[in-house]
Design an enzyme around this catalytic site. Structure first.
Site, short mmCIF file in Angstrom:
data_model
loop_
_atom_site.label_atom_id
_atom_site.label_comp_id
_atom_site.label_asym_id
_atom_site.label_seq_id
_atom_site.Cartn_x
_atom_site.Cartn_y
_atom_site.Cartn_z
N HIS A 64 23.05 17.89 29.51
CA HIS A 64 23.56 18.69 30.64
C HIS A 64 24.64 17.93 31.38
CE1 HIS A 64 19.52 20.11 29.73
NE2 HIS A 64 19.91 21.29 30.16
N LYS A 90 21.43 21.54 22.08
CA LYS A 90 21.75 22.25 23.33
C LYS A 90 22.75 21.44 24.15
CE LYS A 90 20.10 23.92 27.78
NZ LYS A 90 19.03 23.94 28.78
N ARG A 121 27.79 32.62 28.57
CA ARG A 121 26.40 33.04 28.44
C ARG A 121 26.30 34.38 27.72
NH1 ARG A 121 22.98 30.14 31.70
NH2 ARG A 121 23.90 28.81 33.29
N SER A 143 32.92 43.36 41.72
CA SER A 143 33.52 44.46 40.95
C SER A 143 32.48 45.35 40.27
CB SER A 143 34.46 43.89 39.89
OG SER A 143 34.96 44.95 39.11
N LYS A 203 47.75 41.00 40.17
CA LYS A 203 48.52 42.07 39.52
C LYS A 203 49.97 41.67 39.25
CE LYS A 203 45.62 45.62 41.29
NZ LYS A 203 45.50 47.04 41.33
N ASP A 263 47.32 52.51 38.59
CA ASP A 263 46.71 52.69 39.92
C ASP A 263 47.20 53.96 40.61
OD1 ASP A 263 45.21 50.44 39.87
OD2 ASP A 263 46.60 49.21 41.03
N GLY A 289 50.00 44.89 45.37
CA GLY A 289 49.99 45.68 44.13
C GLY A 289 49.66 47.14 44.38
N ALA A 324 42.01 52.58 49.78
CA ALA A 324 41.91 52.08 48.39
C ALA A 324 40.65 51.24 48.19
CB ALA A 324 43.14 51.25 48.04
N GLN A 350 41.62 55.97 37.72
CA GLN A 350 42.36 55.01 36.89
C GLN A 350 41.43 54.40 35.83
OE1 GLN A 350 42.15 51.47 37.20
NE2 GLN A 350 40.60 51.56 38.80
P1 NAP Z 1 47.34 42.36 47.03
O1 NAP Z 1 48.41 42.60 46.08
O2 NAP Z 1 46.84 40.97 47.21
O3 NAP Z 1 47.81 42.88 48.48
C1 NAP Z 1 46.99 42.70 49.60
C2 NAP Z 1 47.60 43.43 50.78
O4 NAP Z 1 46.65 43.33 51.85
C3 NAP Z 1 48.91 42.83 51.27
O5 NAP Z 1 49.73 43.85 51.75
C4 NAP Z 1 48.44 41.93 52.42
O6 NAP Z 1 49.42 41.74 53.41
C5 NAP Z 1 47.33 42.75 52.99
N1 NAP Z 1 46.36 41.94 53.71
C6 NAP Z 1 45.49 41.04 53.19
N2 NAP Z 1 44.75 40.50 54.18
C7 NAP Z 1 45.19 41.06 55.35
C8 NAP Z 1 44.81 40.91 56.70
N3 NAP Z 1 43.85 40.07 57.06
N4 NAP Z 1 45.44 41.65 57.62
C9 NAP Z 1 46.41 42.52 57.27
N5 NAP Z 1 46.83 42.70 56.00
C10 NAP Z 1 46.21 41.98 55.04
O7 NAP Z 1 46.04 43.26 46.72
P2 NAP Z 1 45.98 44.70 45.97
O8 NAP Z 1 45.75 44.51 44.53
O9 NAP Z 1 47.13 45.52 46.42
O10 NAP Z 1 44.61 45.28 46.55
C11 NAP Z 1 44.49 45.63 47.91
C12 NAP Z 1 43.19 46.39 48.15
O11 NAP Z 1 43.19 47.59 47.41
C13 NAP Z 1 41.95 45.63 47.73
O12 NAP Z 1 40.93 45.86 48.68
C14 NAP Z 1 41.58 46.24 46.39
O13 NAP Z 1 40.19 46.16 46.14
C15 NAP Z 1 42.01 47.68 46.63
N6 NAP Z 1 42.31 48.36 45.36
C16 NAP Z 1 41.56 49.44 45.05
C17 NAP Z 1 41.82 50.14 43.89
C18 NAP Z 1 41.01 51.32 43.55
O14 NAP Z 1 40.99 51.72 42.39
N7 NAP Z 1 40.35 51.94 44.51
C19 NAP Z 1 42.85 49.72 43.04
C20 NAP Z 1 43.61 48.62 43.40
C21 NAP Z 1 43.33 47.95 44.57
P3 NAP Z 1 50.48 40.52 53.33
O15 NAP Z 1 51.61 41.00 52.47
O16 NAP Z 1 50.87 40.29 54.74
O17 NAP Z 1 49.75 39.35 52.74
#
Ligand code: NAP
Length: 531
Positions: free
Chosen positions: A144, A171, A209, A266, A315, A353, A390, A475, A505
């Site tokens: 280990h 192992k 695993r 997730s 992304k 998306d 993203g 989202a 999606q």
């Molecule tokens: P990302 O590319 O990292 O973008 C994050 C965004 O959130 C940026 O605009 C960021 O602003 C902002 N942010 C983060 N922390 C913050 C805070 N404390 N105060 C204000 N703004 C903040 O992430 P993403 O992939 O776009 O995903 C964003 C969210 O969407 C996540 O919660 C994800 O789970 C959700 N999502 C859902 C789906 C679905 O199928 N439902 C699909 C994709 C994503 P800054 O630019 O200032 O950093």
């Protein structure tokens, strides 16, 4: 049938075949302070579907070797692996070494199926049992490493040293510091000449695993309960069997997963694995906790690693790792899906998306206002997108494509400005959005991660500002009812859940991964059960 390369007859294990596609065993660690508690846990392990139990006698209080071992081995409802792990190898036993080895010799005498001996003392132990060990009792010699996963050469040397002790089963347990460490564990399994257990511990080692079934591991460990694991990163027996379809994993199973950080929350593995199973598709879908997308892609470049979903924060990095990019993903500057083209192994990037999110918003608008005479119900509407990552880009492009007037509100203004300029829209900061209400009946989409588990008490916009919106989409899908959506509902807005974007999606991705129609109702049911 054989177990690894140990023939069944010699191990005395009775494995029910039941359509399983691999011979990797599921071993449930049993850890309790009394023999009675251990027997209860063994019963549970059998009920849950384990093949054998690892009896961790170092956890027993007031251990009396002969009587306790005799009960544990004779009354166990499953084959037994006896382990008496000392503190110096990460276990609980802190006493006299010779007494510890006496207990292991007793376990052999009493007919345990397997006995685990640590590499450090293996030679000495083997010398003491030479000529006395019944053929059917198998010795696992274990090593280990709780710090890291050494290089392939170093692990290769370790395996050779273990084999040289005369071990029936090797192992090697290491610690995954990066997800790419798993690749070295797979190499060990693929090249091993004797039955081998090779596992990388910790959250980043989860794939080792699960995929031990694909690469021919002798066994993998599955805990009886999530809260009671014998090593970090261990999945439960139920997760192995029901979430990851462990018995269906074969040498030619194709590997998919969701690349993100963090990724433990997730729901995608539930959805995709149940869809794959329903479709009879020979694939697995894993949560992939990735630190560097480029390292991951370069390391897992074999043709069996075929498809990924991308989530926060990878992304944009994912896009940079594609060989070819779909024009919409290129516009958005982020991918949500990557597929290895079977004909030439090239990695293709897509962004699906926006398809899911925009469809869900349009459906909700139509349900409330009726279908417009022509075009999208979003056409002409003031569409405010919070966030410019993203998902923000996907929503802003989607809205723009449908003819909405887009406003991008982001914490970092520069990013809002850049995105707004691409969709002919206006940029503001999230702070300014509180007092932004040029008209009533606007549409709001949150794509920031504010309000996502575990910080569910947060919201990106105060309640007072929500009364100007007729529809609010979030989202975020963990939790389903974010604080933003609850407050929007209180203000009388139509709410659209992140689960709708997610499920839509996911349908598209399942179809792209499998080439088959997604089992939509089943996937909706699975999502409902897991949110
Ligand atoms: P990302 O590319 O990292 O973008 C994050 C965004 O959130 C940026 O605009 C960021 O602003 C902002 N942010 C983060 N922390 C913050 C805070 N404390 N105060 C204000 N703004 C903040 O992430 P993403 O992939 O776009 O995903 C964003 C969210 O969407 C996540 O919660 C994800 O789970 C959700 N999502 C859902 C789906 C679905 O199928 N439902 C699909 C994709 C994503 P800054 O630019 O200032 O950093």
């Amino acid at each position: 049938m054989t177990l690894g390369s140990v023939p069944l007859a010699t191990t005395d294990l009775k494995i029910v075949d039941g359509g399983r596609k691999n011979s990797t065993l599921i071993c449930a660690p049993v850890m309790a302070e009394t023999v009675d508690q251990m027997l209860v846990q063994m019963g549970k392990a059998k009920e849950l579907g384990a093949d054998l139990v690892e009896v961790r006698i170092d956890y027993l209080k007031n251990f009396s070797p002969r009587s306790d071992l005799s009960i544990l081995i004779k009354q166990a409802p499953l084959p037994t692996l006896i382990t008496y792990r000392p503190k110096w190898e990460g276990g609980e036993y802190d006493g006299d070494e010779s007494k510890r080895q006496d207990a292991l010799r007793m376990a052999i005498e009493l007919g345990a199926n397997f006995v685990d001996v640590e590499l450090k003392v293996a030679q000495e132990f083997y010398n003491s049992i030479r000529g006395k060990k019944p053929e059917k009792v198998k010795i696992i010699v274990s090593s280990h490493n709780y710090e890291n996963t050494p290089t392939v050469e170093e692990i290769g040397n370790l395996v050779a040293t273990i084999q040289a002790t005369g071990a029936d089963i090797v192992k090697v347990a290491t610690t995954a510091v990066e997800i790419t460490d798993n690749a070295r564990i797979f190499q060990v399994l693929v090249h091993s000449q004797v039955p081998t257990i090779a596992i990388a511990m910790a959250e980043r080692g989860l794939m080792s695993r699960i995929l031990s079934a694909k690469y021919g591991g002798f066994l993998t460990f599955g805990s009886i309960e999530a809260a009671r694991v014998s090593a970090p990163g261990q999945p439960t027996i139920t997760d192995l069997l029901e979430l990851y379809n462990f018995r269906l994993i074969a040498a030619d199973t194709k590997i998919h997963g969701v690349i993100g950080k963090p990724i433990g929350h997730s729901k995608s593995p539930h959805l995709y694995n149940s869809a794959f199973r329903a479709l009879g598709f020979n694939g697995i879908y894993l949560p992939l906790l990735v630190d560097s997308v480029a390292n991951f892609i370069n390391t897992f470049s074999s043709p069996d690693f075929v498809g990924y979903s991308y989530t926060i924060p990878h992304k944009e990095d994912g896009l940079r790792c594609c060989d070819e990019i779909d024009p919409i993903a290129k516009e958005i500057g982020a991918i949500s899906c990557m597929i290895r083209r079977p004909t030439d192994g090239k990695l293709m990037g897509y962004n699906v998306d926006y398809l899911g999110a925009i469809a869900a918003i349009e459906e909700a608008l139509q349900a409330s206002n009726g279908a417009p005479a022509s075009g999208s119900p979003l056409a002409g509407k003031l569409f405010v997108v919070m966030g410019a990552g993203g998902a923000g880009k996907a929503l802003a492009y989607g809205g723009y494509e449908k003819g909405a007037r887009v406003v991008v509100a982001n914490r970092t203004y520069a990013k809002a400005k850049e995105l707004a300029s691409k969709v002919g829209g206006q940029a503001i900061t999230l702070d300014e959005l509180k007092d932004f209400h040029p008209e009533e009946g606007m549409i709001l989409a949150n794509t920031t991660s504010v309000g996502m588990k575990p910080r569910i008490e947060d919201s990106p916009l105060p309640k007072e500002a929500l009364k100007y919106y007729s529809l609010v989409f979030d989202a975020i899908y963990t939790p389903k009812w974010t604080r933003l959506l609850q407050e929007a509902k209180d203000c009388g807005a139509i709410v659209v859940f992140g689960t709708e974007m997610f499920i839509n999606q996911a349908f598209v991705q399942v179809e792209r991964f499998t080439g088959l129609p997604a089992p939509k109702q089943l996937m909706r049911d699975v999502l409902a059960r897991n949110t």
